[in-house]
Enzyme design. Structure first.
Site, PDB file in Angstrom:
ATOM      1  NE  ARG A 194      -6.012  26.280  64.378  1.00 33.72           N
ATOM      2  CZ  ARG A 194      -4.795  26.808  64.237  1.00 33.72           C
ATOM      3  NH1 ARG A 194      -3.746  26.204  64.768  1.00 33.72           N
ATOM      4  NH2 ARG A 194      -4.627  27.941  63.579  1.00 33.72           N
TER       5      ARG A 194
ATOM      6  CB  ALA B 247       2.864  25.499  58.814  1.00 32.59           C
TER       7      ALA B 247
ATOM      8  NE  ARG C   9      -4.392  25.739  60.973  1.00 31.51           N
ATOM      9  CZ  ARG C   9      -3.340  26.516  60.676  1.00 31.51           C
ATOM     10  NH1 ARG C   9      -2.124  26.094  60.848  1.00 31.51           N
ATOM     11  NH2 ARG C   9      -3.533  27.741  60.224  1.00 31.51           N
TER      12      ARG C   9
ATOM     13  CD  GLU D 293       2.086  15.315  65.179  1.00 29.41           C
ATOM     14  OE1 GLU D 293       1.993  14.083  64.987  1.00 29.41           O
ATOM     15  OE2 GLU D 293       1.492  16.156  64.477  1.00 29.41           O
TER      16      GLU D 293
ATOM     17  CE1 TYR E 297      -1.162  27.712  67.206  1.00 24.03           C
ATOM     18  CE2 TYR E 297      -1.141  29.877  66.165  1.00 24.03           C
ATOM     19  CZ  TYR E 297      -1.213  28.500  66.069  1.00 24.03           C
ATOM     20  OH  TYR E 297      -1.336  27.901  64.841  1.00 24.03           O
TER      21      TYR E 297
ATOM     22  CG  HIS F  46       0.340  20.113  66.798  1.00 28.03           C
ATOM     23  ND1 HIS F  46       1.168  20.739  65.893  1.00 28.03           N
ATOM     24  CD2 HIS F  46       0.320  18.806  66.465  1.00 28.03           C
ATOM     25  CE1 HIS F  46       1.623  19.830  65.043  1.00 28.03           C
ATOM     26  NE2 HIS F  46       1.122  18.653  65.368  1.00 28.03           N
ATOM     27  CG  LEU F  47       1.450  25.522  71.501  1.00 32.04           C
ATOM     28  CD1 LEU F  47       2.036  26.665  70.705  1.00 32.04           C
ATOM     29  CD2 LEU F  47       1.674  25.706  72.978  1.00 32.04           C
TER      30      LEU F  47
ATOM     31  NE  ARG G 154       1.734  31.531  64.537  1.00 31.74           N
ATOM     32  CZ  ARG G 154       1.926  30.251  64.304  1.00 31.74           C
ATOM     33  NH1 ARG G 154       2.605  29.519  65.161  1.00 31.74           N
ATOM     34  NH2 ARG G 154       1.437  29.685  63.223  1.00 31.74           N
TER      35      ARG G 154
ATOM     36  N   PRO H 136       8.541  26.497  62.527  1.00 32.05           N
ATOM     37  CG  PRO H 136       7.480  26.280  60.475  1.00 32.05           C
ATOM     38  CD  PRO H 136       8.284  25.507  61.474  1.00 32.05           C
ATOM     39  CG  ASN H 137       5.427  31.201  61.464  1.00 30.28           C
ATOM     40  OD1 ASN H 137       6.029  32.198  61.092  1.00 30.28           O
ATOM     41  ND2 ASN H 137       4.908  30.334  60.618  1.00 30.28           N
TER      42      ASN H 137
ATOM     43  CG  ASN I 217       4.532  22.775  67.793  1.00 26.62           C
ATOM     44  OD1 ASN I 217       4.148  22.613  66.627  1.00 26.62           O
ATOM     45  ND2 ASN I 217       3.932  23.607  68.626  1.00 26.62           N
TER      46      ASN I 217
ATOM     47  CG  HIS J 159      -0.394  20.795  58.813  1.00 27.38           C
ATOM     48  ND1 HIS J 159      -0.911  19.911  59.735  1.00 27.38           N
ATOM     49  CD2 HIS J 159      -0.279  21.985  59.469  1.00 27.38           C
ATOM     50  CE1 HIS J 159      -1.104  20.549  60.886  1.00 27.38           C
ATOM     51  NE2 HIS J 159      -0.723  21.805  60.752  1.00 27.38           N
TER      52      HIS J 159
HETATM   53  C1  DQA Z   1       0.737  24.372  65.617  1.00 27.30           C
HETATM   54  C2  DQA Z   1      -0.444  24.025  64.691  1.00 27.30           C
HETATM   55  C3  DQA Z   1      -0.050  24.176  63.234  1.00 27.30           C
HETATM   56  O1  DQA Z   1      -1.174  23.888  62.391  1.00 27.30           O
HETATM   57  C4  DQA Z   1       0.369  25.622  62.963  1.00 27.30           C
HETATM   58  O2  DQA Z   1       0.799  25.755  61.630  1.00 27.30           O
HETATM   59  C5  DQA Z   1       1.423  26.090  63.913  1.00 27.30           C
HETATM   60  C6  DQA Z   1       1.274  25.766  65.322  1.00 27.30           C
HETATM   61  C7  DQA Z   1       0.313  24.339  67.105  1.00 27.30           C
HETATM   62  O3  DQA Z   1       1.207  24.284  67.941  1.00 27.30           O
HETATM   63  O4  DQA Z   1      -0.877  24.394  67.418  1.00 27.30           O
HETATM   64  O5  DQA Z   1       2.336  26.794  63.533  1.00 27.30           O
HETATM   65  O6  DQA Z   1       1.760  23.418  65.423  1.00 27.30           O
END
Ligand code: DQA
Length: 152
Positions: A107, A77, A111, A98, A23, A100-101, A18, A10-11, A74, A80
């Site tokens: 953080r 959210a 997270r 796994e 990011y 994450h950027l 964003r 998501p997102n 990735n 978590h």
């Molecule tokens: C993320 C880290 C997550 O905590 C966050 O909710 C994201 C992006 C990252 O790529 O850093 O949506 O997965």
């Protein structure tokens, strides 16, 4: 040719606009290009997917079994929160890295917990889009030692 699934949650469709202070300015299209180049260097191809829906991500993980030799995930959210994603990964038993950027451990406390980490080969975070390339490299090394049966 060996294929990997690069799966974004998501997102992440909003990457580039964003929260750029967290990011960066790299877009999801840029991430895809980085993944394609890295996979090519290792003689592999990729399928690149993004969904904002937990069930759709689960369906893609299930479908990876027998189709893709490995997954880079990735989960955004859902990382978590999602026991369902964790169970899907366990059930599919396709090796998964796994990504994450951002450095999720630097953080907010919520997270720091990942439901993906216990069922992943490993976790890469904090290196922006480069993390995807590192994950592909890690999967290539893993598969060279333990080639999976991707024919079903
Ligand atoms: C993320 C880290 C997550 O905590 C966050 O909710 C994201 C992006 C990252 O790529 O850093 O949506 O997965």
């Amino acid at each position: 040719m060996t294929s990997l699934l690069i799966l974004n949650g998501p997102n992440l469709n909003l990457l580039g606009t964003r929260q750029p202070e967290v990011y960066g300015r790299t877009t999801l299209a840029d991430v895809r290009a980085i993944c394609e180049a890295e996979a090519r260097d290792h003689g592999m191809t990729i399928a690149f997917e993004q969904s904002n829906h937990e069930g759709a991500l689960i369906d893609l993980i299930h479908a990876a079994r027998g189709t893709h030799a490995g997954i880079v995930l990735n989960a955004g959210a859902y990382t978590h929160t999602s026991v369902a994603l964790m169970d899907a990964i366990s059930s599919a038993s396709v090796p998964l890295v796994e990504v994450h950027l951002s450095n999720i451990h630097a953080r907010e406390a919520f997270r720091h917990r990942s439901f993906i980490a216990p069922v992943a080969l490993g976790q890469i975070c904090g290196f922006g889009a480069t993390g995807y390339a590192l994950a592909i490299r890690a999967l290539a090394a893993h598969l060279a030692h333990e080639p999976g049966d991707t024919d079903g």
